[in-house]
Scaffold this motif. Structure first.
Motif, PDB file in Angstrom:
ATOM      1  N   VAL A 154       0.852  -1.193   0.000  1.00  0.00           N
ATOM      2  CA  VAL A 154       0.000   0.000   0.000  1.00  0.00           C
ATOM      3  C   VAL A 154       0.887   1.243   0.000  1.00  0.00           C
ATOM      4  CG1 VAL A 154      -1.815   1.259   1.204  1.00  0.00           C
ATOM      5  CG2 VAL A 154      -1.738  -1.242   1.330  1.00  0.00           C
ATOM      6  N   PRO A 155       0.696   2.168  -0.934  1.00  0.00           N
ATOM      7  CA  PRO A 155       1.526   3.378  -0.974  1.00  0.00           C
ATOM      8  C   PRO A 155       1.365   4.202   0.305  1.00  0.00           C
ATOM      9  CG  PRO A 155       0.231   3.139  -2.988  1.00  0.00           C
ATOM     10  CD  PRO A 155      -0.290   2.130  -2.026  1.00  0.00           C
ATOM     11  N   GLU A 156       2.444   4.826   0.730  1.00  0.00           N
ATOM     12  CA  GLU A 156       2.380   5.675   1.918  1.00  0.00           C
ATOM     13  C   GLU A 156       1.567   6.927   1.616  1.00  0.00           C
ATOM     14  OE1 GLU A 156       5.382   7.463   5.333  1.00  0.00           O
ATOM     15  OE2 GLU A 156       6.191   7.013   3.340  1.00  0.00           O
ATOM     16  N   ASP A 157       0.751   7.343   2.577  1.00  0.00           N
ATOM     17  CA  ASP A 157      -0.075   8.529   2.361  1.00  0.00           C
ATOM     18  C   ASP A 157       0.407   9.698   3.216  1.00  0.00           C
ATOM     19  OD1 ASP A 157      -0.817   7.175   4.655  1.00  0.00           O
ATOM     20  OD2 ASP A 157      -2.945   7.639   4.489  1.00  0.00           O
ATOM     21  N   PHE A 158       0.583  10.835   2.568  1.00  0.00           N
ATOM     22  CA  PHE A 158       0.880  12.092   3.247  1.00  0.00           C
ATOM     23  C   PHE A 158      -0.338  13.002   3.103  1.00  0.00           C
ATOM     24  CE2 PHE A 158       5.202  10.617   2.840  1.00  0.00           C
ATOM     25  CZ  PHE A 158       5.904  11.215   3.877  1.00  0.00           C
ATOM     26  N   THR A 172      -7.936  10.574  10.840  1.00  0.00           N
ATOM     27  CA  THR A 172      -8.316   9.156  10.776  1.00  0.00           C
ATOM     28  C   THR A 172      -8.725   8.729   9.364  1.00  0.00           C
ATOM     29  OG1 THR A 172     -10.580   9.684  11.479  1.00  0.00           O
ATOM     30  CG2 THR A 172      -9.002   9.066  13.200  1.00  0.00           C
ATOM     31  N   TRP A 173      -8.780   9.669   8.436  1.00  0.00           N
ATOM     32  CA  TRP A 173      -9.008   9.312   7.031  1.00  0.00           C
ATOM     33  C   TRP A 173      -7.753   8.702   6.423  1.00  0.00           C
ATOM     34  CZ3 TRP A 173     -13.894   9.494   5.479  1.00  0.00           C
ATOM     35  CH2 TRP A 173     -14.770  10.409   6.070  1.00  0.00           C
ATOM     36  N   SER A 174      -6.618   8.933   7.055  1.00  0.00           N
ATOM     37  CA  SER A 174      -5.340   8.409   6.572  1.00  0.00           C
ATOM     38  C   SER A 174      -4.839   7.342   7.541  1.00  0.00           C
ATOM     39  CB  SER A 174      -4.321   9.543   6.435  1.00  0.00           C
ATOM     40  OG  SER A 174      -4.752  10.492   5.470  1.00  0.00           O
ATOM     41  N   VAL A 188     -21.344   8.514   5.211  1.00  0.00           N
ATOM     42  CA  VAL A 188     -20.202   8.297   6.107  1.00  0.00           C
ATOM     43  C   VAL A 188     -20.083   9.435   7.114  1.00  0.00           C
ATOM     44  CG1 VAL A 188     -17.684   8.197   6.175  1.00  0.00           C
ATOM     45  CG2 VAL A 188     -18.926   6.806   4.530  1.00  0.00           C
ATOM     46  N   HIS A 189     -20.312  10.661   6.680  1.00  0.00           N
ATOM     47  CA  HIS A 189     -20.229  11.794   7.599  1.00  0.00           C
ATOM     48  C   HIS A 189     -21.369  11.760   8.623  1.00  0.00           C
ATOM     49  CE1 HIS A 189     -17.047  13.312   5.085  1.00  0.00           C
ATOM     50  NE2 HIS A 189     -16.874  14.336   5.895  1.00  0.00           N
ATOM     51  N   PRO A 210     -14.146  16.298   9.506  1.00  0.00           N
ATOM     52  CA  PRO A 210     -14.812  16.261   8.197  1.00  0.00           C
ATOM     53  C   PRO A 210     -13.819  16.301   7.041  1.00  0.00           C
ATOM     54  CG  PRO A 210     -15.022  18.440   9.187  1.00  0.00           C
ATOM     55  CD  PRO A 210     -14.398  17.564  10.222  1.00  0.00           C
ATOM     56  N   LEU A 211     -14.253  15.725   5.925  1.00  0.00           N
ATOM     57  CA  LEU A 211     -13.463  15.725   4.693  1.00  0.00           C
ATOM     58  C   LEU A 211     -14.375  16.202   3.575  1.00  0.00           C
ATOM     59  CD1 LEU A 211     -10.603  14.808   3.634  1.00  0.00           C
ATOM     60  CD2 LEU A 211     -11.685  12.655   2.979  1.00  0.00           C
TER      61      LEU A 211
END
Length: 336
Positions: free
Chosen positions: A35-39, A117-119, A205-206, A217-218
Motif C-alpha cells: 500500500v503506498p504511503e499517504d501524506f 483518521t481518514w489516513s 459516512v459523515h 470532516p473531509l
C-alpha cells in the motif's frame, strides 16, 4: 558522533530521500510495500529527519488539522513515523516535533496519525500474521513513543472468523422478509458510476461517523478523489450499499479480498457504516447476515473484520458473527 535534526517541506529537493527512507529498513517482501504511503499535504506542517552525518536514522511528519482535537483541546499529530532501532535518534525526533507542535498552540500530540483518521494511523501490537491494508510498522516503534512520554488513549482490534457460520444466522427467507419490511434495497457498489456512488457515500459516512472518536470532516471532492484509488482493490460484489426507495444511502459495507494471503480465499470487511436514525437499527446485522451467506456460498474460507474501535458497534457486530481477536492496535497521545 553527533546527531542533527533537519526539517524540510514537500517542495524540498530532499523530499524523495526522506520519502524513500523506509526502503532501507524494511525487507523487499515486506507487507509495507503493498500500500503506498499517504501524506496529508493539506494539513502537513513539516517533515523531520534525524541524521548521523548524511545518513537518516529516523523520520516523521508534523500535522496540524484545524478540526482535530483531543479532550476538547487543540491537537497536532505526528505521522509517517519510520526509524532505525536507535532510541536516541527517536527521542531527538519526537522531542523536536513535540516542541514545534506546542509552539503551534497544541495541547496534545497524537500519533501515529498521518493528519487524520481518514489516513493511516495506529501501531499494531503484532506483525506476525499481517493482512492486506493492515498498518505495518516495526515492533520497536511503540517503545520509541512510550519512552518519549506517549500513553495509549484508544485501542482497536481485528477479528478473524475462521469458519463462516450460517446455522446461527437468521433463515434466508426471514432475511428477505426483513429487507422488504424495511423497504430497503441492498446492492453492490456501482462500478460504472463509481464516483457517483462515492459522492452519495460521502454524506452517509459523515452522518454515521460524525460522533466517532477524533472524527474530522473531509470535503466531498477530497473524499471522492481519495477513495477513487480503491477502485482496483475493492471487491465489487461484497462492497454493498443499502438504500431506501428514494435512493438515499442508509448503510455501507466496504470489502476486499486479502491480497496478502492468496493461498486462502479470505474476505476482509474494512468499513461498516449505518445511518444514525434509530429506525435503521438492525440494518447492519441484516447486511452482515446476507454477506455471510453469500460468502459461504461463494467458497470463502474465512472473514476478517478489520481495524475496529474496541468501543464501537462494528466490534459487537463482529462478535455476533463469531469473530475472534487476531491483532490489536494502539493510538497514543502526549500532553504538551
Amino acid at each position: 558522533m553527533s546527531l542533527k535534526i533537519k526539517k524540510i517541506s514537500p517542495e524540498s529537493a530532499e523530499f524523495n530521500r526522506f520519502y524513500n527512507f523506509p526502503k532501507g529498513i524494511y525487507p523487499e517482501d515486506s507487507p509495507k510495500w503493498k500500500v503506498p504511503e499517504d501524506f496529508d499535504f493539506k494539513n502537513l506542517i513539516a517533515i523531520y529527519g534525524v541524521e548521523d552525518e548524511n545518513n537518516l536514522l529516523a523520520r516523521a511528519a508534523l500535522y496540524q488539522n484545524p478540526n482535530l482535537n483531543f479532550q476538547n483541546q487543540p491537537t497536532c499529530s505526528i505521522g509517517n513515523y519510520e526509524a532505525e532501532n536507535h532510541p536516541k535518534a527517536a527521542q531527538i525526533l519526537i522531542d523536536q516535533v513535540s516542541e514545534d507542535a506546542k509552539k503551534l498552540g497544541a495541547k496534545f500530540l497524537l500519533g501515529p496519525m498521518n493528519g487524520s483518521t481518514w489516513s493511516t494511523y495506529r501501531f499494531a501490537e503484532s506483525t506476525n500474521s499481517p493482512f492486506f491494508l493492515e498498518p505495518h510498522y516495526l515492533n520497536y516503534y511503540q517503545k520509541h513513543f512510550l519512552n518519549a512520554g506517549f500513553k495509549s488513549v484508544r485501542n482497536y482490534n481485528s477479528k478473524l472468523v475462521e469458519e463462516i457460520p450460517t446455522d446461527s444466522l437468521e433463515p434466508e427467507n426471514e432475511l428477505i422478509e426483513l429487507q422488504k419490511s424495511l423497504k430497503v434495497n441492498v446492492r453492490p457498489i456501482n462500478m460504472t458510476d463509481f464516483a457517483g456512488d462515492l459522492k452519495k457515500l460521502h454524506e452517509l459516512v459523515h452522518q454515521a461517523f460524525a460522533h466517532n472518536f477524533l472524527f474530522t470532516p473531509l470535503g466531498k471532492e477530497e473524499f471522492v478523489q481519495k477513495y477513487m484509488s480503491t477502485e482496483k482493490i475493492l471487491n465489487q460484489e461484497y462492497t454493498r450499499i443499502a438504500e431506501d426507495e428514494d435512493g438515499n444511502f442508509l448503510a455501507f459495507f466496504f470489502c476486499l479480498d486479502d491480497h496478502l494471503n492468496p493461498a486462502e480465499k479470505r474476505l476482509i470487511i474494512k468499513t461498516i457504516a449505518r445511518h444514525p436514525d434509530p429506525k435503521w437499527k438492525g440494518l447492519g446485522q441484516l447486511m452482515g447476515s446476507l454477506l455471510y451467506r453469500k460468502a459461504k456460498k461463494d467458497g470463502y474460507q474465512s472473514i476478517i473484520h478489520a481495524l475496529m474501535d474496541e468501543d464501537a458497534n462494528s466490534s459487537s457486530i463482529s462478535t455476533k458473527f463469531a469473530g475472534k481477536p487476531i491483532n490489536r492496535y494502539f493510538l497514543y497521545a502526549k500532553e504538551l
